[in-house]
Design a protein around this motif. Structure first.
Motif, PDB file in Angstrom:
ATOM      1  N   SER A  35     -12.934  -2.998  -5.437  1.00 54.87           N
ATOM      2  CA  SER A  35     -12.262  -1.766  -5.022  1.00 54.87           C
ATOM      3  C   SER A  35     -11.201  -1.416  -6.063  1.00 54.87           C
ATOM      4  O   SER A  35     -10.579  -2.295  -6.665  1.00 54.87           O
ATOM      5  CB  SER A  35     -11.604  -1.923  -3.644  1.00 54.87           C
ATOM      6  OG  SER A  35     -10.452  -2.752  -3.715  1.00 54.87           O
ATOM      7  N   LEU A 175     -14.308  -3.075  -0.403  1.00 50.66           N
ATOM      8  CA  LEU A 175     -13.800  -3.005   0.965  1.00 50.66           C
ATOM      9  C   LEU A 175     -14.858  -2.354   1.855  1.00 50.66           C
ATOM     10  O   LEU A 175     -15.300  -1.244   1.573  1.00 50.66           O
ATOM     11  CB  LEU A 175     -12.500  -2.203   1.011  1.00 50.66           C
ATOM     12  CG  LEU A 175     -11.350  -2.749   0.152  1.00 50.66           C
ATOM     13  CD1 LEU A 175     -10.156  -1.810   0.196  1.00 50.66           C
ATOM     14  CD2 LEU A 175     -10.950  -4.148   0.586  1.00 50.66           C
ATOM     15  N   ILE A 179      -9.592  -1.540   5.240  1.00 48.09           N
ATOM     16  CA  ILE A 179      -8.708  -1.566   4.064  1.00 48.09           C
ATOM     17  C   ILE A 179      -7.556  -2.546   4.250  1.00 48.09           C
ATOM     18  O   ILE A 179      -6.809  -2.792   3.313  1.00 48.09           O
ATOM     19  CB  ILE A 179      -8.160  -0.164   3.725  1.00 48.09           C
ATOM     20  CG1 ILE A 179      -7.240   0.352   4.840  1.00 48.09           C
ATOM     21  CG2 ILE A 179      -9.304   0.813   3.450  1.00 48.09           C
ATOM     22  CD1 ILE A 179      -6.462   1.611   4.475  1.00 48.09           C
ATOM     23  N   PRO A 230      -7.864  -5.795  -0.158  1.00 44.48           N
ATOM     24  CA  PRO A 230      -7.235  -5.272   1.059  1.00 44.48           C
ATOM     25  C   PRO A 230      -5.718  -5.192   0.977  1.00 44.48           C
ATOM     26  O   PRO A 230      -5.059  -5.937   0.247  1.00 44.48           O
ATOM     27  CB  PRO A 230      -7.671  -6.266   2.142  1.00 44.48           C
ATOM     28  CG  PRO A 230      -8.024  -7.506   1.416  1.00 44.48           C
ATOM     29  CD  PRO A 230      -8.540  -7.085   0.081  1.00 44.48           C
TER      30      PRO A 230
END
Length: 400
Positions: A35, A175, A179, A230
């Motif tokens: 991510s 992700l 999140i 995250p």
């Protein structure tokens, strides 16, 4: 279609996943993608924290447009200039010509290096402790040089008690809708990839990471927003403790990691024998890897995890088996230290790997090398049972 989520009342996640990228920095495999995180603070003044990689620009711009809903961006906070976060700076300057860049002196130099526009009049230079008021939100900046580039800085939002941590506290892995750290089983899904990310990306700069942790300890942080992985909004102490260990090269697990470089299988047979005997001695954690089969980034992550290492290695062209040599090179480059190590060498006519591995380890910091060593000439013989037993006894003794 936008892919955004609210983080707080007026803080939005506008990052994107890249599930197609095969190698991070064209080096480290990404079986679960990655991510790229970016955030918008919607206050009297609008601030965007970092951009994302060029490969996912279209989705990024769509996310920005959705959250802005016709507003402009007043500030682009540049925490880190690496292209997976800075690639879209010029694109956003074209879209929002009145936008002010916010960075430090080193940031400006890198903007000039990466792009062909003059940012002299469009950048606000900040230094340690400077603040930027957005209305109800105030961002305070803290320099974090060499975590893991020299221009890196972090910012702290006093209102929401959020730390925007740049590459710190990041992890590999896309992700899957969640999140936040508590929307997944972090230990099961992300911990190994967080360790691999830290060890290979940030790991060399343990002292600098420890300095950043000291600064963070003086802040009332309720949430950590990294540039990968995250967002941490619960159980922050869990991840902070991991970072404290990793940054000080303190093992997480008391156990033995056996790293084997074998050509025709004879060295591996010896490594398997040693693993069996370690288990017989009551060692609970024993893990064995073939260094030719496992990408070095995973091996580095495991070295960050385990307290005791055994290098079982064939001699190759009067030197160290190449894949093992690569691993030792990476260990040295990443400043790995504070481990207890055993050596098993093999060679048919001129065994040399043991001596050369010892020299490599002695050039690293705080590596305790067990005196006993297993020496194999082509293949381990039954007559060497006592030699192996003595090695295993000495190694388990070092674990007490």
């Amino acid at each position: 279609m936008h892919t955004t989520r609210k983080v707080t009342d007026d803080l939005y996640y506008i990052g994107c996943n890249d599930r197609k990228l095969e190698r991070f920095e064209n080096l480290f495999t990404l079986p679960n993608g990655v991510s790229y995180n970016s955030y918008l603070i919607m206050d009297e003044k609008v601030a965007l924290t970092d951009t994302i990689d060029a490969d996912v620009t279209d989705q990024f711009i769509e996310n920005i447009n959705y959250v802005l809903n016709g507003r402009n961006i007043d500030y682009l906070i540049i925490h880190h200039m690496e292209p997976d976060h800075g690639a879209n700076i010029k694109r956003l300057m074209d879209l929002y010509p009145d936008m002010t860049l916010v960075g430090n002196v080193k940031t400006k130099k890198m903007v000039d290096q990466f792009f062909d526009f003059d940012c002299e009049d469009c950048i606000q230079i900040v230094k340690e402790g400077d603040s930027l008021n957005l209305g109800s939100h105030t961002l305070t900046f803290y320099m974090a040089p060499m975590v893991h580039w020299p221009e890196v800085m972090v910012s702290y939002d006093e209102k929401d008690k959020v730390l925007f941590s740049a590459d710190g506290f990041g992890t590999f892995g896309a992700l899957d809708g969640g999140i936040f750290n508590d929307e997944a089983n972090f230990e099961e899904k992300y911990l190994d990839e967080a360790r691999r990310y830290y060890g290979n990306i940030v790991g060399k700069y343990g002292m600098q990471t420890a300095n950043l942790l000291k600064k963070a300890a003086g802040l009332d942080i309720q949430m950590i927003c990294p540039l990968h992985g995250p967002i941490w909004r619960s159980d922050l102490s869990y991840f902070l403790e991991k970072y404290d260990r990793w940054s000080t090269y303190t093992p997480e697990t008391e156990g033995v990691l056996i790293l084997c470089g074998s050509v025709y299988g004879h060295t591996m047979a010896a490594a398997e024998k040693i693993a069996l005997k370690l288990k017989e001695k009551g060692v609970k954690e024993v893990v064995l890897y073939d260094v030719s089969k496992t990408e070095v980034s995973y091996l580095i992550a495991e070295i960050f995890k385990y307290s005791h290492l055994i290098f079982a290695c064939a001699t190759y062209n009067n030197g160290i088996f190449p894949k093992m040599a690569d691993l030792l090179h990476d260990m040295k480059a990443l400043a790995l230290q504070k481990r207890t190590v055993g050596i098993v060498q093999n060679g048919t006519w001129a065994p040399a790997s043991g001596k050369l591995i010892r020299e490599e380890l002695e050039s690293m910091k705080d590596m305790k090398i067990v005196d006993k060593q297993v020496n194999i000439l082509s293949a381990l013989k039954a007559a060497q049972e006592s030699e192996v037993d003595d090695f295993v006894s000495a190694f388990t003794e070092s674990m007490k």
